[in-house]
Design an enzyme around this catalytic site. Sequence first.
Site, PDB file in Angstrom:
ATOM      1  N   HIS A 132     -35.907 -42.597   0.826  1.00  0.00           N
ATOM      2  CA  HIS A 132     -34.746 -42.852   1.369  1.00  0.00           C
ATOM      3  C   HIS A 132     -33.627 -42.527   0.311  1.00  0.00           C
ATOM      4  O   HIS A 132     -32.661 -43.220   1.375  1.00  0.00           O
ATOM      5  CB  HIS A 132     -34.865 -43.821   2.013  1.00  0.00           C
TER       6      HIS A 132
ATOM      7  N   LYS B 183     -21.301 -51.794   6.119  1.00  0.00           N
ATOM      8  CA  LYS B 183     -21.140 -51.107   6.092  1.00  0.00           C
ATOM      9  C   LYS B 183     -21.997 -52.254   4.219  1.00  0.00           C
ATOM     10  O   LYS B 183     -21.387 -52.618   4.310  1.00  0.00           O
ATOM     11  CB  LYS B 183     -22.109 -49.369   5.300  1.00  0.00           C
ATOM     12  N   ARG B 184     -23.537 -51.951   3.718  1.00  0.00           N
ATOM     13  CA  ARG B 184     -23.652 -52.560   2.509  1.00  0.00           C
ATOM     14  C   ARG B 184     -22.592 -52.206   1.503  1.00  0.00           C
ATOM     15  O   ARG B 184     -22.518 -51.157   1.813  1.00  0.00           O
ATOM     16  CB  ARG B 184     -25.111 -52.091   2.016  1.00  0.00           C
TER      17      ARG B 184
ATOM     18  N   LYS C 150     -21.117 -45.876  -1.574  1.00  0.00           N
ATOM     19  CA  LYS C 150     -19.862 -45.643  -0.688  1.00  0.00           C
ATOM     20  C   LYS C 150     -18.973 -46.158  -0.461  1.00  0.00           C
ATOM     21  O   LYS C 150     -18.171 -45.576   0.719  1.00  0.00           O
ATOM     22  CB  LYS C 150     -20.450 -47.448   0.133  1.00  0.00           C
TER      23      LYS C 150
ATOM     24  N   THR D 173     -27.229 -44.111   9.222  1.00  0.00           N
ATOM     25  CA  THR D 173     -27.622 -44.724  10.531  1.00  0.00           C
ATOM     26  C   THR D 173     -26.488 -45.224  11.369  1.00  0.00           C
ATOM     27  O   THR D 173     -25.745 -44.705  12.391  1.00  0.00           O
ATOM     28  CB  THR D 173     -28.694 -44.787  11.035  1.00  0.00           C
TER      29      THR D 173
ATOM     30  N   LYS E 275     -24.258 -44.875  15.312  1.00  0.00           N
ATOM     31  CA  LYS E 275     -24.558 -45.734  16.373  1.00  0.00           C
ATOM     32  C   LYS E 275     -22.294 -45.515  16.786  1.00  0.00           C
ATOM     33  O   LYS E 275     -22.484 -45.438  17.464  1.00  0.00           O
ATOM     34  CB  LYS E 275     -25.052 -46.907  16.003  1.00  0.00           C
TER      35      LYS E 275
END
Length: 822
Positions: free
Chosen positions: A365, A556-557, A562, A662, A666
Site C-alpha cells: 500500500h 485526510k491524514r 499529501k 479512496t 468517495k
Amino acid sequence: MPDKPEVPRLGTDAASIAGDYRRIIGHELGHPFEVPLPDYAYQALALTLRARLIQRWNETRQQKTQNGVRRTFYFSLEYLLGRILRNAALNMGIDDEVAEALDMVGLDLEEVVGREEDAGLGNGGLGRLAACYLDSCATLALPVTGYGLRYEYGLFRQRIRDGYQVEEPDGWLAEGYPWELARPEFRQIVRFGGRAEHRVSAAGQLRVEWVDTEDVLAMPYDVPIPGYRNGVVNTLRLWSARATQRFNLTAFNSGSFAEAVAHRHDAENITAVLYPNDDNQQGKELRLRQQYFLVAASLADCLRRWRASNGSDMSNFADTHRFQLNDTHPAVAVPELMRLLMDECGYDWDRAWEVTSSCVAYTNHTLLPEALETWPVPMFERLLPRILEIIYEINARFLSEVARRWPGGTGRLQRMSLIAEGDPQMVRMAHLAVVGSFSVNGVAELHSELVRTEVLKDFHDLWPERFNNKTNGVTQRRWLAACNPALAELISETIGEGWLTDLEHLSELAPHAEDPAFRERWAAVKRANKERAARLIADSTGVRIDTSVLLDVQVKRIHEYKRQLMNVLHAIHLYRRVRAGEEITPRTILIGGKAAPGYHVAKQIIKLANNVAAVVNRDPATIGVLRVVFLPNYSVSRMEIICPAADLSEQISTAGKEASGTGNMKFMLNGAVTVGTLDGANLEILEAVGEENFFLFGLAADEVAAARADYDPASIVAADPDLEGVIALLRSGHFNQFEPGIFDGLIASVLAPGDPWMTAAGFGPLAEAQARAGEAYAHPERWVRMSIANTAASGPFSSDRSVRQYNEDIWGLEPLTVAAQG
C-alpha cells in the site's frame, strides 16, 4: 444425543423490532422505558439488530465449516468501521422498519444513530479500505474472515487549542460495544522472549521448541459483517491482549503492590492504543509486539479450527486457506506459519515452505520507504528469537536462489536480502512478505507499475508472474446509500436499484444530465447536504459558512506528501487577491485530518491552517467571499457528512507518492469534482470521467523524478509574483504576530532544493487549476453537469469490483449459499 432445539425466527417488521427494543431496554439494560435516554436507546436498538444478525451469522458459519470450503483470512492492523447501526439496517433490508419501530416508541432514528461512537480500530485509508472490503466480501457471499486488534483506545481524539493539535484519549469502549461478542472459548496463547531449544528426535529429525517465554493471552471478540440483503454475515475477529496471570497474589501479600499487577499491565499494553508513538524505542517495540500478536493469534486460531474438523491431517490445508496481508504490517505471518507447521505439526522445511508460499498473498500500500517497515535485529532477537531463526533460514535459501539466477550479483544480493546491513542490522518486512507470498499486488495502476519498476524491481525481475494490480474501491452501500440517502433515492428513482450491487449501472445517469428538471433535483440534494455540513462545521468550530458558495474540501491524514501545506498556501493566495480588491469565485476551504503525535511538521501544518483560518475569517473584506475552516477530529462519521456536501475534492499529492487513495473515489461517487495531480487512482478517475470533468494540474510521476536533479524552488518563487507574495506575507508574521518564527521551518521546507514534495513547483499549476474550478462553479448548469458526470463515471471504483478481482486472481473462493430472508 438430543436434537438441537429449533430457534424461532425473529421478526423484521416494525412491530417485532419495537417489541424486542422494549424488552431489551427494560429487562436486559434495566432502564425504565418511560425515561428513554438516548444512550440507552442506542444500546437497546443495537442489541435488537444484533440478535437478528446472529441468526444469519450462525447460518453463514455452518456453510463455512463444511469440509473442502476454501476460505480467505484477511490480516489487517486497521479496520475503520465507522458507525454500524445504520449500515446494518440497510444491509439487512430493514432500514424503513427500524425507523418506523423507533417512531412507535417515540424516538428519532437520526438522534439514536448519532449516539454511536466510531470504533477506534483504524486511522486512515488503509483501515477504511479493509472495512469496505469486508462489506464487499459479505455482499458477494465470499467466505472471508477479517482478523485485527481490539484497541482499547483509538488513535486519539483531536482537539484544537490555540491552533495546535492536542491529543486526548479516544476511549471508544468506555460504555461498551454492543456489536461485539466475546469468544473466550477460542482464546489463544501468544509467546514472546525466551529461547529456541533444538534437539534431534529418535527418528533423526530436528525438533525446535520455543521455551522460557513470556506468554500473553489473546482474547477474541467477534463483530458481524452483513452482506447486502443476501443473508450472509461474515466475521471480523478482533484480539484483545490479556495477562495469563492477571494478579500475583504472592507479590501482593509481600507488599509489592506494583509488581502484583505488572505482568497484567505489560500484556494489556499490546492492545491498549492504536499506533503507539514510535519515535522512541518503547513505541517501536510495542508496535512489533502488536504485529506479531495479531498474526500469531490469528494463525493459531485458523489451525485450531482446522484441527477441530480434520485432526492431524494437514494434507488439504494449503488448498483451503488463503491469508491476505493488508500491507507490510502482518508480514511476520510468513515465519510464524512456518513455525507452526514445523514446530507444532512436524513438517520438514520444504513441506512447510510449500504450504506457506502457496497460502500467503501480500498487498503493498505504499511507495514511501519509511512505510516499508524495518525492525532492528537485536529487538527481533529479544522479542521473537524463534521467528528470527526462521527469517535467517528463509533469507539464506532465498539468497541462494538469487545467486543462482544472477551469479556474482553482489549488489543485487545486498538489495534483496531480508536483512539490511548496518548498525544495527534491520529486518526488511516488505522483502519478507514478497518472498513468502505467491501474489504481490499494488492498489492502483500507477502504484503497481512503480512497485514493479522501482520499489520492488529486483523481486519483479525474479518473479514477474507474482505481481499484479488490484485498484482500490469503496462500498457504495455506505458511501452513497447510507451517507447520502437523498441522492441515493434520486438515483434509484431514475435508474433503478441495480447500482447498489453493481455500481456500473451508474453510467445510466449520464443522459439525465441534459434534463433540466433532473439537474435541479440534483442541485437541491447538494444544497441540503451542504446545509447539514454547515451545521457540523458551526457546532465543531463556531464558523458559519455560506452554503451557496463553492465548498472546497481536503480531508485526510496530515502528511507532507499529501500537500495540505500547498492547499494552505493557495488559501493565502486567495486571501491576498481579496485584500487587493480582486474578484474571486466565493468559496469555503475545508481542511481536516489528524497528524501522528510524533510528526512535528504535520502538526505545524495544522497550526498554520488554523492561524490562517483565524486571520481570514475575522477580516471584514472576506465576508461572503472566503472562509477557511480546519475541522477537528476527522472521522468516518464526519466524512459521511462532509463527503455528500463537497463540491470540489482536493487530491493534490506529489505524483508518485500516493498509492491509490479512496477519499477521491468517495467524493467522486457523491458528485464532487476533483482537482488533482496524476497520482494514485486519480489517473484512473481522470480516464473514467474525462478531462472536461476533472481539474488536472502538476507534474506526472516521471516528470517529478526528472525534475529533482536541478530543482530550484527559489527561482520558481522569484518567477511567480503570486507565490512570492504568499511567501512574503508568511515571512512578515501576518499569521503569527504574537508567535514569532513559529512557521520558519515550514517556509524553509518550501524553499529547500531537496524538498521531496516539490510544493513550490506545484503551487502555480494548482492556482491555475483552482481558477478554472472557480470559473466553472460560477456557471451552475455547467457545474451540475460535471457533478452528475462524476457520479455516473464512478462504476469502476466499487470495492465489489476490487474484491471480485482479488477472488478471481488470488483467492479462488466459491460463494456461499445462505437464505436471504427469514
